[in-house]
Each structure stands twice: as C-alpha cells, then as structure tokens.
Write a protein that holds these residues in place. Structure first.
Motif, mmCIF file in Angstrom:
data_model
loop_
_atom_site.group_PDB
_atom_site.id
_atom_site.type_symbol
_atom_site.label_atom_id
_atom_site.label_comp_id
_atom_site.label_asym_id
_atom_site.label_seq_id
_atom_site.Cartn_x
_atom_site.Cartn_y
_atom_site.Cartn_z
ATOM 1 N N GLN A 242 0.838 -1.199 0.000
ATOM 2 C CA GLN A 242 0.000 0.000 0.000
ATOM 3 C C GLN A 242 0.872 1.248 0.000
ATOM 4 O O GLN A 242 1.805 1.384 0.813
ATOM 5 C CB GLN A 242 -0.929 -0.021 1.211
ATOM 6 C CG GLN A 242 -1.937 -1.165 1.176
ATOM 7 C CD GLN A 242 -2.786 -1.235 2.436
ATOM 8 O OE1 GLN A 242 -2.430 -0.665 3.468
ATOM 9 N NE2 GLN A 242 -3.909 -1.941 2.347
ATOM 10 N N HIS A 243 0.562 2.172 -0.900
ATOM 11 C CA HIS A 243 1.387 3.383 -1.068
ATOM 12 C C HIS A 243 1.279 4.311 0.136
ATOM 13 O O HIS A 243 2.289 4.864 0.592
ATOM 14 C CB HIS A 243 0.938 4.127 -2.333
ATOM 15 C CG HIS A 243 1.617 5.444 -2.528
ATOM 16 N ND1 HIS A 243 2.957 5.546 -2.856
ATOM 17 C CD2 HIS A 243 1.142 6.732 -2.439
ATOM 18 C CE1 HIS A 243 3.273 6.824 -2.962
ATOM 19 N NE2 HIS A 243 2.196 7.562 -2.710
ATOM 20 N N ASP A 244 0.069 4.467 0.685
ATOM 21 C CA ASP A 244 -0.138 5.439 1.779
ATOM 22 C C ASP A 244 0.530 4.989 3.070
ATOM 23 O O ASP A 244 1.199 5.776 3.739
ATOM 24 C CB ASP A 244 -1.631 5.664 2.015
ATOM 25 C CG ASP A 244 -2.293 6.336 0.820
ATOM 26 O OD1 ASP A 244 -1.573 7.013 0.068
ATOM 27 O OD2 ASP A 244 -3.517 6.169 0.646
ATOM 28 N N SER A 245 0.358 3.713 3.443
ATOM 29 C CA SER A 245 0.854 3.231 4.743
ATOM 30 C C SER A 245 2.156 2.453 4.646
ATOM 31 O O SER A 245 2.826 2.233 5.665
ATOM 32 C CB SER A 245 -0.207 2.335 5.397
ATOM 33 O OG SER A 245 -0.434 1.175 4.592
ATOM 34 N N GLY A 246 2.526 2.023 3.448
ATOM 35 C CA GLY A 246 3.734 1.211 3.286
ATOM 36 C C GLY A 246 3.574 -0.199 3.813
ATOM 37 O O GLY A 246 4.565 -0.912 4.028
ATOM 38 N N THR A 247 2.334 -0.628 4.031
ATOM 39 C CA THR A 247 2.060 -1.949 4.584
ATOM 40 C C THR A 247 2.027 -2.998 3.474
ATOM 41 O O THR A 247 1.433 -2.794 2.424
ATOM 42 C CB THR A 247 0.707 -1.959 5.321
ATOM 43 O OG1 THR A 247 0.732 -0.942 6.329
ATOM 44 C CG2 THR A 247 0.453 -3.317 5.965
ATOM 45 N N THR A 249 0.679 -6.624 2.438
ATOM 46 C CA THR A 249 -0.379 -7.553 2.837
ATOM 47 C C THR A 249 -0.597 -8.615 1.770
ATOM 48 O O THR A 249 -0.187 -8.460 0.613
ATOM 49 C CB THR A 249 -1.711 -6.814 3.062
ATOM 50 O OG1 THR A 249 -2.139 -6.235 1.818
ATOM 51 C CG2 THR A 249 -1.571 -5.739 4.124
ATOM 52 N N ASP A 261 -0.384 2.174 -5.495
ATOM 53 C CA ASP A 261 -0.124 0.889 -4.828
ATOM 54 C C ASP A 261 0.707 0.006 -5.750
ATOM 55 O O ASP A 261 0.609 0.094 -6.987
ATOM 56 C CB ASP A 261 -1.442 0.179 -4.502
ATOM 57 C CG ASP A 261 -2.164 0.800 -3.317
ATOM 58 O OD1 ASP A 261 -1.549 1.641 -2.631
ATOM 59 O OD2 ASP A 261 -3.348 0.452 -3.090
ATOM 60 N N ASP A 294 8.975 -7.564 3.924
ATOM 61 C CA ASP A 294 8.297 -8.026 5.140
ATOM 62 C C ASP A 294 8.635 -9.479 5.392
ATOM 63 O O ASP A 294 8.193 -10.365 4.680
ATOM 64 C CB ASP A 294 6.782 -7.860 5.009
ATOM 65 C CG ASP A 294 6.072 -8.031 6.340
ATOM 66 O OD1 ASP A 294 4.913 -7.608 6.458
ATOM 67 O OD2 ASP A 294 6.688 -8.588 7.282
#
Length: 556
Positions: A242-247, A249, A261, A294
């Motif tokens: 995800q681009h906004d949170s860097g998460t 998944t 993204d 991750d």
C-alpha cells in the motif's frame, strides 16, 4: 538332481515363474547394449523368449495365455493413466494440426499394410504383426493377438513372428528418416532455434510473476474482485504494497486498490500486456525485493495429499477467507499453472501459498502436505478401473458388414477406461494419483510379462518361418515404416511449415518410439521434440491399438 530338471523342463507354477524370470532378466540385460547409440531396449525380452522357445523351453499353455493377457492389461492400463490427463488437452491450439498429421501417419501405415496384403497374399493377421513391428508399437501387437483369439478361438504365431522380424529395422528406419529429413530440408539448427524463440507456446501458458504499479484512475478504490470482473484473463494478485501506509499484505477479494499501490501479479505471459493496460505500469521489482519488505510473509509450496481436496476448485476451498493466505500457482506434472478460482485441484498437485508462517502451517494441515501419503499406492482405483476396462472391452457391438460382433477387447477396453478415469475421476472424488515411478513399475512389469510370453509362444516355429520366406517380411516392414513418414514429413514441413524440432517429435510420437525421441532430443538440445511427442502420443497410441483390432475384424 531331478528337482533341477523339473524346475527347468517341468510344467508346474515354479517352472513357469523360473522361465519367465530367466527370459525377462536376460532380455533386460541385453537391452542395455547400444549399437551406434541405438538400443532395442525392452524388446530384447521378446527375442530371448523366441530363442528359448526355439530351443524347446516353454511353459504350460494355459498359464502362458493368462500371464500374457494380464501383463497386457497392466501395460495398457498404465499407459492410459499416463496419457489420460493430457489426452483431451492435446487437441487444443497447435495440437490439432500435429494430431491430424500423426493420425495421417497411422492411416497411411494401415493403407500401406493392406496394399501389401493384397499384392502378396499374406494373411492379414501376419501383416498386422508386421505393421506393429514396423511402427514399434507393442500394444497394437497385443490388441491384434487378443482380437484374433476372440474371433477364431485360436492363436496365430505369425502375428508375433511378423512383429519380431520387422521391429529392429522399424527402430532404425524411424531414426534414418529423421536423418534423411535433415538432409532433404537442409536444416540449419541455429535458424530453427531462432524461429521458435519467439513462439514458445508452452512458456506463454505457464504461470509467470511480474510487478505493477496501480496507475489507472478507472480502478482506484475498486476491490480486487470488481477489477477481475472487468476481464476474462486469469491472474492472481499475490501481494499488495500500500502506497499510503507502506504496509505489505496478502490481498483478499474485497481488498481495495488505490493510486500508486504496488502489486505482485501471477499470470500467463500472453496476458501481461492486457493486465498492464487494465491496472497500470510494469515496474522492475522481483520476488526477492518483495520478500525483503516483510519477513512475516513467506511463500511455500504445499502438496495436496488429502483425498477430500481431490476434484475441488481453488475457489471452493476459500483459503483466503479461512486462513488469510493466497494461492498463486499450482504445479502439476512439472508445469506451473495460474491458480484461477475455477482450476480443480488433484491429489499430487503442489500449490504455492503466500501468507504468514502461522497461516501457512494451518493450510498445510488443511491440504495434507504428507509425502508419505503420496507414496501410498491407490490400488482401489487401479483395480476398479481394470474391472471396468475388462467389462467395457467385453461388450459386443454389431456393425453392418461385419459378421462378428466387434469388441474393444482386453487392450481397447482398459485403455479407454484408463483415459477417462485419469481425466475425469478427480472431478467425481475418485483418487487416481500414482507417482511416476509407481506407474512406470506397473507398466514395465506388464510389458515384460507380455513380451516374454509372446516370445516363448512364437519361438517353436520362428526359424523355419523366416527361412521359408519370412525374410521378405523385413522388406515389407521397411516399406510400412518409411512411406508414411516420408509423405507426412514432407507435408508437415512444406505445407504446415513445422519447425524441424517439432517435426522430429511428431515423427517419433506418431510411431510411439522412445529411441527415436531420445535421438531427437539429443541432436536438438532442447525440449521441443519432447513437447510435440507428448502432444500426439495419446491419440496415436489409441489409434494404433484400435486400428490393429479393426484390421483383424474387417479383413480376416
């Protein structure tokens, strides 16, 4: 020492087993001998049986007949189980052309055989034996013998004799045809490799991984499920950054995709451009780069070994909802397939799963992942299939113009049932999986028993038959081998513009001849001969068995 005499020259079960073991082991040892890189392989068992039969070493007629037929059933059924999964798919795409050409080789061989039968006056049963040897097809020999016995109630020793006389030159003739084509067409291997490098269909349909950045405004804020409904192309989104949170998944069907993204996609090479146009720009980010983002997410291959999974589709398992993991690929028989929700899983498949360590551990329990389970033979499906095959093979069919009812017999029945069971069995919950080694063992034991019995039965009058005109059969066999190959080879190259590597595999497959395939693979240096061989082999094997039976029924 009387017991030794009884063992070697007696008539009991011990004598029969001893003689068969002697014939088979000697034949296998001789099969390791190569002349100019070519070996007759397991067919040496037939020649050893003929030699010992000529010397007067035989076994009880009833025991011989039973073991020969049972060996034939094991051999034919194992072949059907092997080719069944690819039998129907072999007609797709370019496989239609290859199968039509291979079928033409079979048909021309039958026509050539019949013409020689009319011209020379040789019995059709003898000619079918010569045909089976000339095209190196042992199942055809078995089908002809079994059909002749059903029609007449007796055995014709000239069938295996014709096979044995024609077989050696059949093997050599196929390879010589390949060499001749290389000269006629002035083949340049470098140009052939260049021509196929841009149209490798097998690579285009295998699962590939690539990364995209979401840049299409039309899909911003839409779920993966909604986006997949916009196209009929198969693809799986394995991971989402995800681009906004860097998460990072493992996305679910209801996961939203937003601008910029980054996603890791699994699909076929032929679909990449369309998927890229739908979602966004392709970026230089390989799987290792994703793994470094991750460490909590892992990718692992899990074996499907629970019989309850057999025949269920990827979508029916609902692994994303139950465990929060993603199936990206399914490896079946060495080929990676895209894990489309509609793809039905089979026992023995290896699925690539992405998720957390704990989630994957739960998926392992769900799917089985027990190598021990895969090694256990599924005897119930084998013997149910054989029973159904014998049943189907015993059904009489009446056709106009044929005085005798037509039966598929102990060769055709098990072959057809095995193809159908291996293809459609998993769909109905029947576990048909056997390891390649188990299938090969069953097949080799069956053909070894069959060839040994055929040789022992034909040995008594073999030399006399050859001396009294049987040597001419060698020439007839050479004609049956070469003429169809020359015609179809020229048509395939000149009319259909087949690549030479593909043509070599087609020729070897149309004759169901492993030595020719081995030669083709050796000079090609790639797997294209093997691909075309595998494409035409199922249908060709089926036609060889059926045509041998029909020739006996129609022209006897």
């Amino acid at each position: 020492m009387e017991w030794i005499n009884d063992l070697i020259f007696g008539s009991g079960v011990a004598h029969a087993i001893f003689v068969l073991a002697l014939v088979i082991s000697s034949g296998i040892l001789l099969g390791k001998i190569k002349v100019f890189g070519v070996s007759l392989g397991i067919t040496w068992i037939l020649f050893v049986g003929i030699f010992l039969g000529h010397l007067g070493l035989g076994i009880d007629e009833h025991i011989l007949h039973f073991i020969k037929e049972f060996g034939l059933i094991l051999f034919i059924y194992s072949i059907g189980m092997q080719v069944g999964p690819s039998f129907f798919s072999s007609f797709k795409q370019g496989g239609i052309t290859l199968n039509l050409l291979a079928s033409s080789v079979v048909l021309l061989g039958v026509i050539t055989t019949y013409v020689i039968h009319v011209v020379t006056g040789l019995p059709i049963s003898t000619m079918v034996g010569i045909l089976s040897g000339a095209v190196t097809n042992t199942p055809g020999l078995g089908a002809a013998q079994q059909t002749y016995y059903e029609v007449t109630g007796s055995q014709d020793p000239s069938i295996p004799m014709g096979y044995a006389v024609a077989y050696p030159l059949g093997v050599v003739g196929i390879i010589l045809s390949l060499i001749l084509f290389r000269t006629i067409f002035r083949i340049n291997f470098a140009k052939e490799n260049e021509a196929i490098s841009n149209r490798d269909a097998s690579k285009m349909t295998e699962a590939q991984m690539f990364s995209l950045q979401v840049l299409n405004p039309a899909i911003f804020g839409k779920t993966i499920h909604e986006i997949k409904n916009l196209t009929d192309k198969e693809f799986v989104i394995s991971r989402l950054l995800q681009h906004d949170s860097g998460t990072l998944t493992v996305p679910l069907p209801d996961t939203l995709l937003n601008e910029n993204d980054k996603i890791l996609v699994v699909s076929n090479l032929q679909n990449i451009e369309l998927i890229e146009a739908l979602i966004g720009q392709k970026i230089d980010m390989d799987r290792e780069a994703w793994n470094k983002l991750d460490s909590l997410l892992v990718s692992r291959r899990i074996n499907v070994t629970k019989s309850g999974i057999n025949g269920k589709s990827v979508g029916q398992l609902r692994l994303r909802n139950l465990f929060g993991v993603n199936i990206t690929r399914v490896n079946r028989a060495g080929v990676d397939l895209v894990a489309d929700p509609r793809l039905q899983l089979q026992l023995g498949d290896r699925v690539t799963v992405v998720g957390s360590e704990a989630s994957i551990a739960n998926v392992e329990k769900f799917l089985g992942n027990s190598l021990k389970r895969l090694r256990e033979p599924n005897l119930i499906s084998i013997f149910i299939g054989i029973a159904l095959g014998v049943l189907v093979g015993s059904i009489p069919f009446m056709f106009p113009g044929i005085p005798q009812p037509v039966k598929l017999g102990l060769a055709g029945g098990p072959l057809i049932v095995a193809i159908l069971v291996s293809k459609f069995g998993p769909k109905y919950g029947l576990v048909t999986y056997t390891t390649m080694s188990a299938n090969l063992m069953l097949r080799e034991v069956g053909i070894a028993l069959f060839l040994a019995c055929v040789g022992l039965g034909a040995g008594e009058g073999f030399v006399e038959t050859v001396v009294n005109g049987g040597y001419r059969w060698i020439a007839y066999g050479a004609v049956i081998t070469v003429v169809p190959l020359l015609i179809v080879g020229i048509v395939g190259r000149k009319v259909y513009k087949l690549n030479f590597f593909t043509l070599m595999g087609l020729i070897a497959g149309s004759m169901t001849d492993p030595p020719a395939l081995s030669y083709a693979n050796g000079i090609a240096g790639n797997d294209f001969p093997a691909v075309s061989y595998a494409t035409v082999y199922p249908l060709t094997m089926f036609l060889r068995v059926i045509s041998a039976q029909l020739m006996i029924l129609l022209f006897l």
